[in-house]
Design an enzyme around this catalytic site. Structure first.
Site, PDB file in Angstrom:
ATOM      1  N   PRO A  94      37.634  23.732  41.396  1.00 43.51           N
ATOM      2  CA  PRO A  94      36.204  24.037  41.570  1.00 43.51           C
ATOM      3  C   PRO A  94      35.559  23.123  42.614  1.00 43.51           C
ATOM      4  O   PRO A  94      34.533  23.440  43.180  1.00 43.51           O
ATOM      5  CB  PRO A  94      35.613  23.781  40.180  1.00 43.51           C
ATOM      6  N   GLU A 121      41.895  18.283  33.250  1.00 44.69           N
ATOM      7  CA  GLU A 121      40.805  17.875  34.162  1.00 44.69           C
ATOM      8  C   GLU A 121      41.268  17.864  35.621  1.00 44.69           C
ATOM      9  O   GLU A 121      40.503  17.512  36.507  1.00 44.69           O
ATOM     10  CB  GLU A 121      40.305  16.475  33.763  1.00 44.69           C
ATOM     11  N   ARG A 163      48.045  40.948  50.852  1.00 46.17           N
ATOM     12  CA  ARG A 163      47.650  42.283  51.358  1.00 46.17           C
ATOM     13  C   ARG A 163      47.424  42.259  52.877  1.00 46.17           C
ATOM     14  O   ARG A 163      47.381  43.299  53.534  1.00 46.17           O
ATOM     15  CB  ARG A 163      46.408  42.814  50.664  1.00 46.17           C
ATOM     16  N   ASP A 178      37.509  45.780  55.970  1.00 46.60           N
ATOM     17  CA  ASP A 178      37.187  45.038  54.729  1.00 46.60           C
ATOM     18  C   ASP A 178      35.812  44.389  54.824  1.00 46.60           C
ATOM     19  O   ASP A 178      35.385  43.956  55.899  1.00 46.60           O
ATOM     20  CB  ASP A 178      38.198  43.895  54.536  1.00 46.60           C
TER      21      ASP A 178
HETATM   22  N1  LIG Z   1      36.773  27.800  40.857  1.00 46.22           N
HETATM   23  C1  LIG Z   1      38.083  27.577  41.087  1.00 46.22           C
HETATM   24  O1  LIG Z   1      38.661  27.879  42.139  1.00 46.22           O
HETATM   25  C2  LIG Z   1      38.863  26.930  39.989  1.00 46.22           C
HETATM   26  C3  LIG Z   1      40.177  26.517  40.044  1.00 46.22           C
HETATM   27  C4  LIG Z   1      40.442  25.956  38.791  1.00 46.22           C
HETATM   28  N2  LIG Z   1      39.316  26.069  38.064  1.00 46.22           N
HETATM   29  O2  LIG Z   1      38.339  26.662  38.785  1.00 46.22           O
END
Ligand SMILES: NC(=O)c1ccno1
Length: 252
Positions: A94, A121, A163, A178
Protein backbone atom coordinates in the site's frame (compact mmCIF):
# COMPACT_ATOMS: atom_id res chain seq x y z
CA UNK A 1 8.60 -13.30 -20.34
CA UNK A 2 9.70 -15.18 -17.28
CA UNK A 3 7.83 -14.50 -14.03
CA UNK A 4 8.95 -15.81 -10.64
CA UNK A 5 6.63 -15.47 -7.63
CA UNK A 6 7.81 -16.19 -4.08
CA UNK A 7 4.97 -16.55 -1.55
CA UNK A 8 3.82 -18.48 1.53
CA UNK A 9 0.62 -19.15 -0.45
CA UNK A 10 1.71 -20.34 -3.93
CA UNK A 11 -1.70 -22.02 -4.28
CA UNK A 12 -3.15 -18.50 -4.37
CA UNK A 13 -1.98 -18.28 -8.00
CA UNK A 14 -4.11 -21.11 -9.41
CA UNK A 15 -6.13 -18.48 -11.40
CA UNK A 16 -3.00 -17.89 -13.50
CA UNK A 17 -3.69 -21.27 -15.11
CA UNK A 18 -6.90 -20.06 -16.75
CA UNK A 19 -8.09 -17.58 -19.39
CA UNK A 20 -5.69 -15.34 -21.32
CA UNK A 21 -2.77 -15.76 -18.94
CA UNK A 22 -3.26 -19.53 -18.86
CA UNK A 23 -3.24 -19.69 -22.66
CA UNK A 24 -0.13 -17.47 -22.79
CA UNK A 25 1.57 -19.95 -20.44
CA UNK A 26 0.56 -22.88 -22.65
CA UNK A 27 2.02 -21.09 -25.68
CA UNK A 28 5.23 -20.26 -23.83
CA UNK A 29 4.69 -16.49 -24.04
CA UNK A 30 4.61 -16.43 -20.24
CA UNK A 31 6.80 -18.73 -18.12
CA UNK A 32 5.46 -18.43 -14.55
CA UNK A 33 7.31 -20.21 -11.75
CA UNK A 34 5.91 -20.38 -8.20
CA UNK A 35 8.10 -20.75 -5.10
CA UNK A 36 7.11 -21.55 -1.48
CA UNK A 37 8.97 -19.05 0.77
CA UNK A 38 8.89 -21.53 3.66
CA UNK A 39 11.22 -23.84 1.67
CA UNK A 40 14.06 -21.54 2.76
CA UNK A 41 13.28 -21.69 6.50
CA UNK A 42 15.40 -23.81 8.80
CA UNK A 43 13.26 -24.30 11.88
CA UNK A 44 10.72 -27.03 12.44
CA UNK A 45 7.86 -24.54 12.39
CA UNK A 46 9.06 -22.99 9.12
CA UNK A 47 8.85 -19.53 10.67
CA UNK A 48 8.90 -16.57 8.26
CA UNK A 49 8.00 -13.70 10.62
CA UNK A 50 8.91 -12.11 13.93
CA UNK A 51 7.86 -9.19 16.17
CA UNK A 52 8.63 -5.66 14.90
CA UNK A 53 11.55 -3.69 16.33
CA UNK A 54 10.23 -0.59 18.09
CA UNK A 55 7.04 -2.41 19.07
CA UNK A 56 3.67 -2.03 17.41
CA UNK A 57 1.02 -4.45 16.16
CA UNK A 58 1.47 -7.43 13.93
CA UNK A 59 4.54 -9.26 12.69
CA UNK A 60 7.27 -8.49 10.15
CA UNK A 61 8.65 -10.96 7.60
CA UNK A 62 12.21 -12.00 8.37
CA UNK A 63 15.00 -10.70 6.08
CA UNK A 64 17.12 -13.87 6.21
CA UNK A 65 14.39 -16.06 4.74
CA UNK A 66 13.61 -13.62 1.94
CA UNK A 67 17.28 -13.10 1.20
CA UNK A 68 17.97 -16.81 0.79
CA UNK A 69 14.81 -17.28 -1.29
CA UNK A 70 15.51 -14.36 -3.64
CA UNK A 71 19.17 -15.32 -4.07
CA UNK A 72 18.18 -18.91 -4.93
CA UNK A 73 15.39 -17.93 -7.35
CA UNK A 74 17.63 -15.41 -9.15
CA UNK A 75 20.42 -18.01 -9.39
CA UNK A 76 18.00 -20.69 -10.69
CA UNK A 77 16.33 -18.34 -13.13
CA UNK A 78 19.38 -16.93 -14.88
CA UNK A 79 19.18 -17.85 -18.57
CA UNK A 80 22.19 -19.84 -19.82
CA UNK A 81 22.47 -17.42 -22.73
CA UNK A 82 22.83 -14.49 -20.34
CA UNK A 83 24.23 -15.52 -16.94
CA UNK A 84 24.42 -11.84 -15.94
CA UNK A 85 20.65 -11.37 -16.41
CA UNK A 86 18.73 -10.09 -13.40
CA UNK A 87 14.96 -9.77 -12.83
CA UNK A 88 13.01 -6.62 -12.07
CA UNK A 89 11.77 -7.13 -8.50
CA UNK A 90 8.21 -6.01 -7.78
CA UNK A 91 6.98 -5.65 -4.21
CA UNK A 92 3.21 -4.99 -3.93
CA UNK A 93 2.55 -2.71 -0.95
CA UNK A 94 0.00 0.00 0.00
CA UNK A 95 2.98 2.30 0.51
CA UNK A 96 4.23 1.90 -3.05
CA UNK A 97 3.95 4.11 -6.14
CA UNK A 98 0.65 3.68 -8.04
CA UNK A 99 0.45 0.75 -10.44
CA UNK A 100 -1.04 2.24 -13.61
CA UNK A 101 -1.52 1.22 -17.25
CA UNK A 102 1.70 3.11 -18.01
CA UNK A 103 3.56 0.99 -15.42
CA UNK A 104 1.96 -2.16 -16.86
CA UNK A 105 3.25 -1.21 -20.32
CA UNK A 106 6.69 -0.62 -18.84
CA UNK A 107 6.69 -4.02 -17.14
CA UNK A 108 5.49 -5.71 -20.34
CA UNK A 109 8.86 -4.80 -21.92
CA UNK A 110 10.81 -6.68 -19.23
CA UNK A 111 12.16 -10.18 -19.99
CA UNK A 112 12.03 -11.25 -16.31
CA UNK A 113 9.90 -10.17 -13.36
CA UNK A 114 10.28 -11.36 -9.75
CA UNK A 115 7.31 -10.79 -7.43
CA UNK A 116 7.74 -10.84 -3.64
CA UNK A 117 4.24 -10.48 -2.13
CA UNK A 118 4.33 -9.93 1.63
CA UNK A 119 1.99 -10.95 4.41
CA UNK A 120 1.60 -9.60 7.98
CA UNK A 121 2.94 -6.01 8.32
CA UNK A 122 5.31 -6.46 5.39
CA UNK A 123 8.88 -7.49 4.64
CA UNK A 124 11.83 -6.18 6.71
CA UNK A 125 12.83 -3.03 4.79
CA UNK A 126 16.45 -4.13 4.63
CA UNK A 127 15.46 -6.67 1.97
CA UNK A 128 14.44 -3.89 -0.43
CA UNK A 129 17.60 -1.96 0.49
CA UNK A 130 19.79 -5.04 -0.12
CA UNK A 131 18.32 -5.82 -3.53
CA UNK A 132 17.83 -2.19 -4.51
CA UNK A 133 21.61 -1.98 -4.93
CA UNK A 134 21.63 -5.01 -7.27
CA UNK A 135 18.24 -5.15 -9.01
CA UNK A 136 15.56 -2.69 -10.12
CA UNK A 137 13.20 -2.88 -7.14
CA UNK A 138 9.69 -1.41 -7.49
CA UNK A 139 7.37 -1.06 -4.53
CA UNK A 140 3.95 -0.61 -6.19
CA UNK A 141 0.37 -0.20 -4.97
CA UNK A 142 -2.73 -1.32 -6.87
CA UNK A 143 -4.86 1.14 -4.90
CA UNK A 144 -5.31 3.10 -1.70
CA UNK A 145 -6.44 0.21 0.48
CA UNK A 146 -4.75 -2.56 2.46
CA UNK A 147 -5.01 -6.25 1.57
CA UNK A 148 -4.27 -9.19 3.85
CA UNK A 149 -1.29 -9.89 1.60
CA UNK A 150 0.34 -8.97 -1.69
CA UNK A 151 -0.77 -12.10 -3.55
CA UNK A 152 -4.02 -10.57 -4.83
CA UNK A 153 -2.03 -7.56 -6.08
CA UNK A 154 0.36 -9.89 -7.93
CA UNK A 155 -2.63 -11.52 -9.67
CA UNK A 156 -3.82 -8.07 -10.77
CA UNK A 157 -0.39 -6.99 -12.01
CA UNK A 158 0.35 -10.26 -13.85
CA UNK A 159 -3.05 -10.08 -15.58
CA UNK A 160 -2.59 -6.41 -16.54
CA UNK A 161 0.94 -7.06 -17.87
CA UNK A 162 0.29 -10.49 -19.42
CA UNK A 163 -2.55 -9.20 -21.64
CA UNK A 164 -0.13 -6.66 -23.15
CA UNK A 165 2.34 -9.30 -24.35
CA UNK A 166 2.46 -10.01 -28.10
CA UNK A 167 -0.19 -12.47 -29.26
CA UNK A 168 -2.05 -12.69 -25.96
CA UNK A 169 -5.00 -10.52 -26.95
CA UNK A 170 -6.72 -11.72 -30.13
CA UNK A 171 -7.11 -8.17 -31.37
CA UNK A 172 -3.97 -6.11 -30.72
CA UNK A 173 -5.99 -2.97 -31.48
CA UNK A 174 -7.96 -3.43 -28.28
CA UNK A 175 -4.84 -2.56 -26.25
CA UNK A 176 -4.62 0.81 -28.00
CA UNK A 177 -8.29 1.46 -27.19
CA UNK A 178 -7.94 0.59 -23.49
CA UNK A 179 -8.80 3.11 -20.86
CA UNK A 180 -5.59 4.95 -19.94
CA UNK A 181 -3.69 3.58 -22.97
CA UNK A 182 -0.99 6.01 -24.15
CA UNK A 183 -1.95 8.24 -27.06
CA UNK A 184 -5.55 9.16 -27.81
CA UNK A 185 -6.91 7.41 -24.73
CA UNK A 186 -4.31 8.67 -22.24
CA UNK A 187 -6.13 9.86 -19.09
CA UNK A 188 -9.53 8.93 -20.55
CA UNK A 189 -11.92 6.19 -19.50
CA UNK A 190 -13.27 3.89 -22.20
CA UNK A 191 -16.85 4.71 -23.19
CA UNK A 192 -19.85 2.31 -23.17
CA UNK A 193 -19.88 -0.82 -25.36
CA UNK A 194 -22.81 -2.65 -26.99
CA UNK A 195 -23.52 -5.84 -28.93
CA UNK A 196 -26.57 -7.61 -30.42
CA UNK A 197 -29.54 -7.47 -30.05
CA UNK A 198 -30.20 -3.84 -31.19
CA UNK A 199 -33.01 -3.56 -28.60
CA UNK A 200 -32.94 -5.36 -25.25
CA UNK A 201 -35.77 -4.92 -22.71
CA UNK A 202 -36.60 -1.63 -24.41
CA UNK A 203 -33.02 -0.34 -24.26
CA UNK A 204 -31.83 0.63 -27.73
CA UNK A 205 -28.22 0.64 -28.98
CA UNK A 206 -27.19 4.25 -29.80
CA UNK A 207 -28.20 4.80 -33.45
CA UNK A 208 -24.78 6.18 -34.44
CA UNK A 209 -23.25 2.74 -33.79
CA UNK A 210 -25.59 1.21 -36.38
CA UNK A 211 -24.83 3.90 -39.00
CA UNK A 212 -21.66 2.36 -40.46
CA UNK A 213 -20.14 5.87 -40.52
CA UNK A 214 -16.73 5.09 -39.01
CA UNK A 215 -15.65 8.71 -38.65
CA UNK A 216 -18.79 9.69 -36.77
CA UNK A 217 -18.63 6.52 -34.67
CA UNK A 218 -15.02 7.33 -33.67
CA UNK A 219 -16.13 10.88 -32.78
CA UNK A 220 -19.06 9.57 -30.73
CA UNK A 221 -16.81 7.11 -28.85
CA UNK A 222 -14.36 9.87 -27.99
CA UNK A 223 -17.16 12.14 -26.83
CA UNK A 224 -18.46 9.32 -24.66
CA UNK A 225 -14.96 8.77 -23.24
CA UNK A 226 -14.78 12.46 -22.31
CA UNK A 227 -18.28 12.35 -20.82
CA UNK A 228 -17.59 9.25 -18.74
CA UNK A 229 -14.22 10.60 -17.58
CA UNK A 230 -15.80 13.93 -16.63
CA UNK A 231 -18.52 12.09 -14.71
CA UNK A 232 -16.43 9.44 -12.91
CA UNK A 233 -12.83 10.73 -12.83
CA UNK A 234 -12.87 14.53 -13.47
CA UNK A 235 -9.37 14.87 -12.04
CA UNK A 236 -8.02 12.96 -15.06
CA UNK A 237 -9.23 15.66 -17.45
CA UNK A 238 -6.88 18.12 -15.77
CA UNK A 239 -3.97 15.98 -17.02
CA UNK A 240 -5.04 16.18 -20.65
CA UNK A 241 -2.71 18.30 -22.73
CA UNK A 242 -4.10 21.16 -24.77
CA UNK A 243 -3.77 19.16 -28.01
CA UNK A 244 -6.03 16.44 -26.63
CA UNK A 245 -8.57 19.00 -25.44
CA UNK A 246 -8.41 20.83 -28.78
CA UNK A 247 -8.89 17.54 -30.62
CA UNK A 248 -11.99 16.91 -28.55
CA UNK A 249 -13.40 20.32 -29.28
CA UNK A 250 -12.85 20.03 -33.04
CA UNK A 251 -16.05 18.63 -34.55
CA UNK A 252 -15.80 16.03 -37.30
N1 LIG B 1 -2.77 -1.71 -2.10
C1 LIG B 1 -1.85 -2.65 -2.41
O1 LIG B 1 -1.26 -2.70 -3.50
C2 LIG B 1 -1.56 -3.69 -1.38
C3 LIG B 1 -0.60 -4.67 -1.44
C4 LIG B 1 -0.70 -5.37 -0.24
N2 LIG B 1 -1.69 -4.80 0.47
O2 LIG B 1 -2.23 -3.77 -0.22
Amino acid sequence: MRVDIISIFPEYFAPLDVSLVGKARERGTLDIRLHQLRDWTRDVHKTVDDTPYGGGPGMVMKPEIWGEAIDAVVEQGRPEADPAALPRMIVPTPSGRPFTQEVALDYAKEPWLLFTPARYEGIDSRVMAEYGSRLRVDEVSIGDYVLAGGEAAVLVIVEAVGRLLPGVLGNACSVADDSFAPGAMANLLEGPVYTKPPVWRGHEVPEILLSGHHGKIARWRRDEAFRRTSDKRPELLARLDSDALDAHDRRV
